[in-house]
Design a protein around this motif. Structure first.
Motif, PDB file in Angstrom:
ATOM      1  N   VAL A 139      -6.937  32.413  28.973  1.00 57.48           N
ATOM      2  CA  VAL A 139      -6.037  31.345  29.436  1.00 57.48           C
ATOM      3  C   VAL A 139      -6.518  30.013  28.863  1.00 57.48           C
ATOM      4  O   VAL A 139      -7.678  29.637  29.061  1.00 57.48           O
ATOM      5  CB  VAL A 139      -6.000  31.286  30.982  1.00 57.48           C
ATOM      6  N   ASP A 140      -5.659  29.323  28.157  1.00 59.79           N
ATOM      7  CA  ASP A 140      -6.074  28.029  27.595  1.00 59.79           C
ATOM      8  C   ASP A 140      -5.282  26.852  28.159  1.00 59.79           C
ATOM      9  O   ASP A 140      -5.481  25.712  27.746  1.00 59.79           O
ATOM     10  CB  ASP A 140      -6.018  28.053  26.067  1.00 59.79           C
ATOM     11  N   PHE A 141      -4.380  27.140  29.123  1.00 59.30           N
ATOM     12  CA  PHE A 141      -3.723  26.031  29.809  1.00 59.30           C
ATOM     13  C   PHE A 141      -3.204  26.500  31.162  1.00 59.30           C
ATOM     14  O   PHE A 141      -2.674  27.607  31.288  1.00 59.30           O
ATOM     15  CB  PHE A 141      -2.564  25.436  28.996  1.00 59.30           C
TER      16      PHE A 141
ATOM     17  N   TRP B 134      -3.329  43.369  25.980  1.00 58.52           N
ATOM     18  CA  TRP B 134      -3.045  42.007  25.500  1.00 58.52           C
ATOM     19  C   TRP B 134      -3.471  40.976  26.542  1.00 58.52           C
ATOM     20  O   TRP B 134      -4.053  39.941  26.206  1.00 58.52           O
ATOM     21  CB  TRP B 134      -1.551  41.875  25.193  1.00 58.52           C
ATOM     22  N   LEU B 135      -3.212  41.263  27.804  1.00 62.70           N
ATOM     23  CA  LEU B 135      -3.587  40.336  28.885  1.00 62.70           C
ATOM     24  C   LEU B 135      -5.100  40.155  28.968  1.00 62.70           C
ATOM     25  O   LEU B 135      -5.588  39.062  29.268  1.00 62.70           O
ATOM     26  CB  LEU B 135      -3.053  40.845  30.233  1.00 62.70           C
ATOM     27  N   SER B 136      -5.854  41.223  28.712  1.00 60.68           N
ATOM     28  CA  SER B 136      -7.316  41.155  28.854  1.00 60.68           C
ATOM     29  C   SER B 136      -8.022  40.716  27.576  1.00 60.68           C
ATOM     30  O   SER B 136      -9.238  40.540  27.562  1.00 60.68           O
ATOM     31  CB  SER B 136      -7.864  42.517  29.292  1.00 60.68           C
ATOM     32  N   ASP B 137      -7.268  40.515  26.503  1.00 62.31           N
ATOM     33  CA  ASP B 137      -7.851  40.106  25.220  1.00 62.31           C
ATOM     34  C   ASP B 137      -8.031  38.585  25.211  1.00 62.31           C
ATOM     35  O   ASP B 137      -7.061  37.826  25.173  1.00 62.31           O
ATOM     36  CB  ASP B 137      -6.927  40.545  24.077  1.00 62.31           C
ATOM     37  N   ALA B 138      -9.311  38.131  25.231  1.00 60.57           N
ATOM     38  CA  ALA B 138      -9.599  36.689  25.292  1.00 60.57           C
ATOM     39  C   ALA B 138      -9.148  35.951  24.047  1.00 60.57           C
ATOM     40  O   ALA B 138      -8.982  34.718  24.069  1.00 60.57           O
ATOM     41  CB  ALA B 138     -11.092  36.472  25.520  1.00 60.57           C
ATOM     42  N   SER B 139      -8.923  36.675  22.941  1.00 56.65           N
ATOM     43  CA  SER B 139      -8.485  36.007  21.705  1.00 56.65           C
ATOM     44  C   SER B 139      -6.988  35.692  21.728  1.00 56.65           C
ATOM     45  O   SER B 139      -6.502  34.914  20.910  1.00 56.65           O
ATOM     46  CB  SER B 139      -8.821  36.875  20.488  1.00 56.65           C
TER      47      SER B 139
END
Length: 885
Positions: free
Chosen positions: A399-401, A369-374
């Motif tokens: 990461v988006d924020f 889950w951590l490595s999933d960019a989605s």
């Protein structure tokens, strides 16, 4: 008995400013006078243990003495702005120290001090008066000891009436007679022309006072008799001007000066703001401080995840969640992970996952889950988390924020950039600082599970609450592009670069160390021969004895701590004896050996053979990156021995090359674009040498008439203008008078009128808006731009002028990094970006991609941001970083 320390604030600030080289923090704030003042305060507190303390300041330029003599202090040079801007900082520092300060309109600090010492004499209280002004000797008494600074502020000479008698043959009261006869050029007190200290002392030993000298003028001989008779009134007036007024109307009583110690939290915050890192490390601001915690902490629903409940966590996380990775240790390349926490908005629930469980077989779905960019994540600090996880083989993507990045962009001068600090600033749920939970320094300990999981869950909960607040503020500040298209992707690029590292040829580095050791041995032998004996060169005590006692070099009186042998002292002594130059050379090479040879060897990671620096993205107010562990941006290249250190940085693959691309005069090109100055633009559009062009225009000569000295001066003023240089700063750089420097700056602005207009306009805009921006809307707030205090306002004005230039240059190199990383992937190249050093990017390149990289790197860098003048990057390559420059 009480002990009051009184400091002559203006005098000590002046001494500290001229004693130390111009220092500044990452925000461009000059700090050398503040640093010197701070070290003196700490020394006095430790050694003297005062019960009372006061710092007295001049309240303004006009005093009652100006009414008596309009030329009083008229000969003084204008205070350099680099010093003026530090007075408000010194006063803020004193508040953190909880040291009382006092000033009164119409009076000088001397008069305040004179009044207080008179009170001390009447009360029989002990006073230590610290000043750089020998006028203060008139105040020495049975109760008052005067400490006069020497060699800047590092040493003092103590004077009581007996010491004054021994040195001058006078009583303290006769010091004013001494000034009356000889005058004082620093205060423009005339005295009697031709009467120096020696003559004045001779007269006073015979006659006692100015009045008696004048009464006995007939017994003097020749021209001296004429001068004394002709300037009798000047002598009387000079004595009056030199007399410290001791009846200042002060409503403050003795008890107001009681000193109970400093405020550790305020002082540590001040040291962080000023970036006094050595003092922060030296002092323990937490020991022995116990405060009652009155904060109300919200109640959280916390679950400690077990192997059996990992799937429950994953279902709750869904496609987006705030997470917190607790990285333990300052250097994320050598850190442990204390655990991860997650916050689920829908259920208002926090999950804590131990690092051991994350890395176990049962934790594999969480790692995925951590490595999933989605799967979108919001973090406190993506950069540190990504690095720490990467060293454990876990990827962090999507990461988006990033809370710290957003807070930094919203206020790049924020000194308390921590989650607890941001919670307080933005009115978020209250939480304890890390130091309260973990301790600090040698006292650092991870708490037991309940306390650890609670703290990490509070951190992710506060992160979750911070995200919408900061998103909205970024939108309002028009910084979405800067955040989402530059800073956020750059954090990932930096992590990749840092993980990759740069290879160091350890054998060559050791060989360089041996070469330096050999040179140091040779120099040491020469020093011993010139000194006529062997001694420990690194011991200031032994070195002082050799230089000043054995070799008889000029030195001030020895103090209880010995002789000063700092760089300033040695440079002054260099013309007197060859041994001093050898000692200076020895020190430079010894620093290279310890800091850059031995220091780098310690940083080489055994399993990779590389050094892995760490770029701080949220430090400099200008937007520049800062490198540490090790700092690869500060490798000295002025000395050839320093440049040679770059030889040990090599490609990590056989047959590959190091390629370096350096922006050419990027800040001046940005200035040309922002100012739209026609002369500056023409130089870059015609691809002329900008320093030669400036010299031609300022000196009014043809290109072939520009000599090396003209170009050197033009270069200094070109770069100085970008940093808001003053006539004082330029005079120091070029070793010319302040008047000559001021003339040079005036000539520059007469030619480059667009630059002058830009600087005037940007200050007006900053006054109206309260901030300035770069071309990419990086914002810097300047609350002091409308301050009534001249010094604060002047610093803010210079910051307004240079921030758009320096900040835009920082934005451009960062854009180039993000775009270059994308281009390498897009073109399927094996070449790798390794370092950013100021305006330079460093790569390692396989031979078959060399021509391609020589073409695309300057192409991408030149196109990073479109300006009205061309950006240019110069490219070179070689088998080492040294060869690529």
């Amino acid at each position: 008995m009480d002990k009051l320390i009184i400091i002559d604030g203006n005098s000590i600030a002046n001494r500290a400013f001229y004693a130390l080289p111009l220092l500044s923090n990452s925000n461009g704030l000059h700090t050398n006078a503040v640093y010197g003042f701070t070290t003196m305060l700490l020394k006095l507190i430790e050694e003297e243990k005062p019960t009372h303390f006061l710092v007295a300041f001049d309240a303004g330029k006009i005093t009652f003495r100006h009414k008596e003599y309009t030329e009083y202090k008229g000969g003084r040079a204008k205070t350099p702005p680099e010093l003026s801007e530090q007075f408000p900082l010194i006063k803020e520092l004193l508040q953190a120290f909880q040291i009382p300060q006092f000033e009164l309109t119409g009076y000088e600090a001397d008069d305040i001090i004179g009044t207080l010492t008179k009170t001390a004499d009447e009360l029989g209280e002990k006073v230590l008066l610290v000043s750089g002004d020998k006028d203060m000797l008139q105040l020495a008494s049975e109760h008052v000891t005067v400490a006069i600074t020497r060699k800047g502020i590092s040493e003092v000479e103590l004077y009581n009436p007996e010491a004054i008698k021994e040195k001058y043959g006078l009583t303290p009261k006769q010091i004013i007679d001494l000034k009356g006869l000889m005058g004082d050029t620093s205060d423009n007190i005339p005295g009697i022309p031709g009467v120096g200290e020696k003559t004045a002392l001779k007269m006073l030993h015979e006659f006692g006072t100015v009045e008696e000298v004048l009464a006995n003028a007939g017994s003097l001989k020749g021209k001296m008799k004429e001068k004394v008779e002709e300037h009798a009134q000047d002598a009387i007036m000079s004595k009056e001007l030199a007399t410290i007024f001791r009846e200042v109307p002060m409503e403050t009583g003795w008890s107001s000066f009681r000193y109970a110690g400093y405020d550790g939290q305020a002082l540590s915050g001040m040291f962080r703001k000023l970036e006094f890192k050595s003092l922060l490390e030296k002092m323990d601001f937490t020991s022995g401080v116990e405060t009652e915690d009155e904060r109300i902490l919200v109640s959280l629903d916390i679950e400690v995840v077990t192997a059996e409940h990992v799937n429950e966590l994953l279902i709750s996380l869904g496609d987006s969640a705030p997470i917190h990775v607790e990285v333990v240790g300052e250097n994320p390349h050598h850190s442990e992970i204390a655990g991860i926490s997650f916050y689920i908005e829908e259920s208002e629930k926090c999950f804590y996952l131990s690092f051991e469980l994350l890395m176990s077989e049962a934790g594999a779905p969480v790692r995925d889950w951590l490595s999933d960019a989605s799967k979108k994540k919001q973090l406190l600090d993506q950069h540190r988390a990504e690095l720490a996880l990467a060293w454990q083989g876990v990827q962090l993507r999507g990461v988006d924020f990033d809370v710290l990045l957003a807070a930094y962009l919203l206020d790049p001068t924020e000194s308390n950039l921590t989650l607890s600090g941001l919670a307080s600033k933005y009115g978020l749920p209250s939480m304890k600082a890390d130091e309260e939970i973990f301790g600090k320094g040698a006292k650092f300990r991870l708490p037991e599970l309940p306390a650890l999981s609670d703290h990490l869950c509070r951190k992710v909960y506060t992160t979750a609450r911070a995200v919408p607040v900061l998103r909205e503020d970024l939108e309002k500040g028009e910084m979405n592009r800067l955040f989402y298209e530059l800073e956020l992707p750059l954090a990932g690029v930096l992590a990749e670069i840092e993980m990759r590292g740069i290879k160091v040829d350890a054998a060559d580095l050791k060989a360089l160390g041996e070469e330096l050791a050999s040179k140091l041995d040779t120099i040491m032998t020469r020093i011993y021969k010139l000194a006529g004996t062997e001694f420990n060169i690194n011991s200031p005590k032994q070195l002082g004895e050799i230089l000043f006692e054995k070799l008889g070099l000029p030195a001030s009186k020895k103090t209880k701590t010995g002789y000063s042998t700092d760089a300033e002292v040695l440079e002054r002594l260099a013309p007197y004896n060859e041994v001093v130059g050898e000692i200076l050379n020895y020190r430079q090479l010894a620093k290279l050996q310890s800091t850059y040879v031995e220091g780098l060897l310690k940083e080489v990671r055994a399993e990779t053979g590389k050094v892995h620096t760490y770029y701080r993205q949220t430090i400099a107010a200008t937007g520049r990156l800062s490198s540490q562990f090790p700092n690869l941006q500060n490798i000295p290249i002025r000395l050839e021995e320093g440049r040679k250190i770059r030889k040990v940085f090599v490609p990590s693959e056989p047959g590959w090359y190091i390629l370096a691309a350096d922006y050419s005069q990027i800040e001046l090109r940005v200035l040309a674009h922002i100012s739209q100055d026609s002369n500056l633009k023409e130089a870059f559009l015609q691809n002329m040498d900008i320093h030669t062009k400036t010299a031609m225009d300022v000196f009014g000569v043809a290109e072939d008439a520009v000599d090396s000295n003209m170009r050197r001066q033009a270069k200094a003023v070109n770069f100085g203008i970008v940093y808001g240089i003053s006539d004082y700063g330029l005079s120091q750089n070029l070793d010319i008078t302040r008047k000559e420097a001021a003339t040079f700056i005036e000539q520059y602005f007469a030619v480059f009128q667009g630059v002058r207009k830009y600087m005037d306009d940007i200050v007006k805009d900053a006054r109206k808006d309260g901030y300035v921006t770069t071309l990419l809307q990086r914002r810097r707030y300047l609350p002091e731009i409308t301050a009534s205090n001249f010094n604060l306002r002047s610093f803010a004005e210079r910051t307004a002028m240079n921030t758009p230039i320096q900040g835009t240059a920082a934005d451009i190199i960062k854009l180039a990094m993000v775009q270059m990383a994308e281009r390498l992937k897009q073109d399927g190249l094996r070449s790798r970006m390794l370092l950013q050093v100021h305006d330079e990017l460093v790569f390692e390149v396989p031979e078959d991609e060399l021509e391609t990289m020589k073409r695309i790197v300057p192409e991408v860098m030149a196109a990073a941001l479109k300006l009205d003048v061309p950006l240019r990057a110069d490219v070179d390559y070689g088998l080492t970083w040294y060869d690529a420059k």
